[in-house]
Design an enzyme around this catalytic site. Structure first.
Site, PDB file in Angstrom:
ATOM      1  N   ARG A  59       0.798  -1.224   0.000  1.00  0.00           N
ATOM      2  CA  ARG A  59       0.000   0.000   0.000  1.00  0.00           C
ATOM      3  C   ARG A  59       0.831   1.274   0.000  1.00  0.00           C
ATOM      4  O   ARG A  59       0.537   2.212  -0.745  1.00  0.00           O
ATOM      5  CB  ARG A  59      -0.935   0.063   1.228  1.00  0.00           C
ATOM      6  CG  ARG A  59      -2.243  -0.617   1.046  1.00  0.00           C
ATOM      7  CD  ARG A  59      -2.685  -1.211   2.353  1.00  0.00           C
ATOM      8  NE  ARG A  59      -1.739  -2.234   2.744  1.00  0.00           N
ATOM      9  CZ  ARG A  59      -1.847  -3.512   2.389  1.00  0.00           C
ATOM     10  NH1 ARG A  59      -2.869  -3.905   1.710  1.00  0.00           N
ATOM     11  NH2 ARG A  59      -0.936  -4.396   2.735  1.00  0.00           N
ATOM     12  N   THR A  60       1.828   1.334   0.858  1.00  0.00           N
ATOM     13  CA  THR A  60       2.551   2.598   0.987  1.00  0.00           C
ATOM     14  C   THR A  60       3.215   2.948  -0.341  1.00  0.00           C
ATOM     15  O   THR A  60       3.065   4.055  -0.862  1.00  0.00           O
ATOM     16  CB  THR A  60       3.589   2.507   2.133  1.00  0.00           C
ATOM     17  OG1 THR A  60       2.885   2.169   3.336  1.00  0.00           O
ATOM     18  CG2 THR A  60       4.310   3.826   2.336  1.00  0.00           C
ATOM     19  N   LYS A  88      26.274  -4.763  -3.272  1.00  0.00           N
ATOM     20  CA  LYS A  88      27.718  -4.625  -3.492  1.00  0.00           C
ATOM     21  C   LYS A  88      28.380  -3.893  -2.332  1.00  0.00           C
ATOM     22  O   LYS A  88      29.573  -3.632  -2.361  1.00  0.00           O
ATOM     23  CB  LYS A  88      27.985  -3.852  -4.786  1.00  0.00           C
ATOM     24  CG  LYS A  88      27.402  -4.495  -6.028  1.00  0.00           C
ATOM     25  CD  LYS A  88      27.728  -3.629  -7.241  1.00  0.00           C
ATOM     26  CE  LYS A  88      27.044  -4.122  -8.498  1.00  0.00           C
ATOM     27  NZ  LYS A  88      27.176  -3.148  -9.583  1.00  0.00           N
ATOM     28  N   ARG A 109      11.667   3.510   2.974  1.00  0.00           N
ATOM     29  CA  ARG A 109      11.241   2.536   3.995  1.00  0.00           C
ATOM     30  C   ARG A 109      12.448   1.672   4.318  1.00  0.00           C
ATOM     31  O   ARG A 109      13.123   1.177   3.418  1.00  0.00           O
ATOM     32  CB  ARG A 109      10.099   1.667   3.493  1.00  0.00           C
ATOM     33  CG  ARG A 109       9.832   0.506   4.437  1.00  0.00           C
ATOM     34  CD  ARG A 109       8.563  -0.206   4.138  1.00  0.00           C
ATOM     35  NE  ARG A 109       7.409   0.577   4.545  1.00  0.00           N
ATOM     36  CZ  ARG A 109       6.166   0.098   4.592  1.00  0.00           C
ATOM     37  NH1 ARG A 109       5.924  -1.132   4.235  1.00  0.00           N
ATOM     38  NH2 ARG A 109       5.157   0.863   4.985  1.00  0.00           N
ATOM     39  N   HIS A 137       5.739   6.052  11.279  1.00  0.00           N
ATOM     40  CA  HIS A 137       5.159   5.906   9.940  1.00  0.00           C
ATOM     41  C   HIS A 137       4.214   7.091   9.739  1.00  0.00           C
ATOM     42  O   HIS A 137       2.995   6.933   9.736  1.00  0.00           O
ATOM     43  CB  HIS A 137       4.422   4.558   9.867  1.00  0.00           C
ATOM     44  CG  HIS A 137       4.107   4.085   8.488  1.00  0.00           C
ATOM     45  ND1 HIS A 137       4.189   4.887   7.363  1.00  0.00           N
ATOM     46  CD2 HIS A 137       3.684   2.872   8.039  1.00  0.00           C
ATOM     47  CE1 HIS A 137       3.837   4.178   6.305  1.00  0.00           C
ATOM     48  NE2 HIS A 137       3.535   2.956   6.686  1.00  0.00           N
TER      49      HIS A 137
HETATM   50  C1  NCD Z   1       2.197  -1.212   8.074  1.00  0.00           C
HETATM   51  C2  NCD Z   1       3.696  -0.988   8.155  1.00  0.00           C
HETATM   52  O1  NCD Z   1       4.406  -1.242   7.185  1.00  0.00           O
HETATM   53  O2  NCD Z   1       4.106  -0.514   9.193  1.00  0.00           O
HETATM   54  N1  NCD Z   1       1.706  -1.335   6.787  1.00  0.00           N
HETATM   55  C3  NCD Z   1       1.438  -0.210   6.050  1.00  0.00           C
HETATM   56  O3  NCD Z   1       2.270   0.628   5.814  1.00  0.00           O
HETATM   57  N2  NCD Z   1       0.177  -0.053   5.627  1.00  0.00           N
HETATM   58  C4  NCD Z   1       1.695  -2.228   9.001  1.00  0.00           C
HETATM   59  C5  NCD Z   1       2.273  -3.618   9.014  1.00  0.00           C
HETATM   60  O4  NCD Z   1       3.208  -3.958   8.285  1.00  0.00           O
HETATM   61  O5  NCD Z   1       1.748  -4.431   9.785  1.00  0.00           O
END
Ligand code: NCD
Length: 311
Positions: A59-60, A88, A109, A137
């Protein structure tokens, strides 16, 4: 009021004032038609967003991509670091320094807490934290707040429970901080070993916000306006046997929801494993798919503000 979002890093929700969050939510609302593809907006034409995902994401990453595409911008990046020069031995600092000559902003991320802040030190372009380990987040929190605001007609004074892995879950860490900007009645529902870190509960209490911690969802379900469910973060457990002790500990199902208020909303950042029974999807309580859609207008709003497309 003038806002100062242009060129800014988005590292932690704690860097936002209440007015700034409200402004993002207001702008997000105006983005809904373009987010659905029902209106055309090319205001970010020529802008490039780099997406550096060192951890799995659906999703993100896709909602950031959709947000850029819906605004006429473009995206480059990777979803799998094993295909990059990191294998590398390239450092995060060098990776970020390179990407800034290809993109105008970057979403990162990373499994390490503090990675986005570190990247921001080396980058002259805005860095957006798309999740740093068990840390923060912030963009998820903005869409979570948007979902509560739009589904419940406001955030202030609501009774909100955070359920599941409150120790390792970065979404609930950010959300707990953000809710103090509004003032809600907060319940943390988790087994003792997965309760919210003390520094966060202490901060919440210092803000004068009521907070009750329990391990029993049944105890509080009848009172709630919002139930925010999270996945047990298997990948963050140092010891797999510790994970086995708590795996599957909560399961939200129709039977449990019989005791809930009719207008309780059930949220989840997704992905879910087994903490929400699919039978809940068809009930009016289920808002997690709407919540996932809201990631697009909210990220459109944020990107527009950062790139100076809107004020
Ligand atoms: C979450 C995350 O990556 O922190 N997912 C997200 O971004 N929608 C939650 C999760 O991984 O459980």
């Amino acid at each position: 009021m003038t806002w100062d979002f242009a060129g800014r890093d988005i590292l932690s929700i704690r860097d936002f004032s209440r007015g700034e969050v409200d402004h993002v939510l207001d702008v997000a609302r105006t983005m809904i038609p373009a987010a659905r593809g029902e209106a055309s907006d090319r205001s970010l034409q020529g802008k490039v967003l780099g997406t550096l995902f060192f951890e799995p994401s659906t999703r993100t990453r896709l909602s950031f991509e959709s947000a850029m595409n819906r605004l006429g911008g473009s995206v480059l990046g990777f979803a799998d670091p094993t295909v990059t020069s990191l294998t590398k031995g390239e450092t995060l600092a060098d990776t970020v320094r390179m990407v800034e000559s290809y993109a105008d902003a970057v979403v990162l991320r990373h499994p390490h807490e503090g990675a986005a802040r570190l990247a921001a030190k080396f980058a002259s372009i805005p860095v957006i934290n798309g999740g740093d380990g068990a840390g923060q987040h912030p963009t998820q929190t903005l869409l979570d707040l948007y979902t509560i605001w739009s589904e419940k007609g406001g955030i202030e004074g609501k009774k909100v429970a955070l359920l599941g892995d409150l120790k390792y879950g970065r979404t609930v860490h950010s959300l707990a901080y953000a809710l103090t900007l509004y003032g809600v009645e907060l319940f943390t529902v988790a087994p003792p070993q997965l309760q919210m870190p003390a520094e966060i509960t202490q901060y919440v209490k210092e803000q004068g916000m009521p907070l009750e911690s329990t391990s029993s969802l049944e105890e509080v379900i009848g009172e709630l306006d919002v139930l925010y469910v999270t996945r047990i973060q298997k990948e963050r457990f140092p010891d797999p046997t510790e994970y086995q002790k708590v795996a599957g500990i909560y399961r939200v199902n129709k039977r449990l929801l019989r005791d809930a208020k009719p207008d309780l909303i059930v949220m989840h950042p997704l992905p879910r494993v087994d903490e929400i029974d699919p039978e809940v999807d068809e009930t009016p309580h289920a808002k997690y798919f709407v919540q996932a859609f809201n990631g697009v207008p909210v990220r459109m709003a944020l990107l527009s503000l950062i790139f100076g497309g809107v004020e």
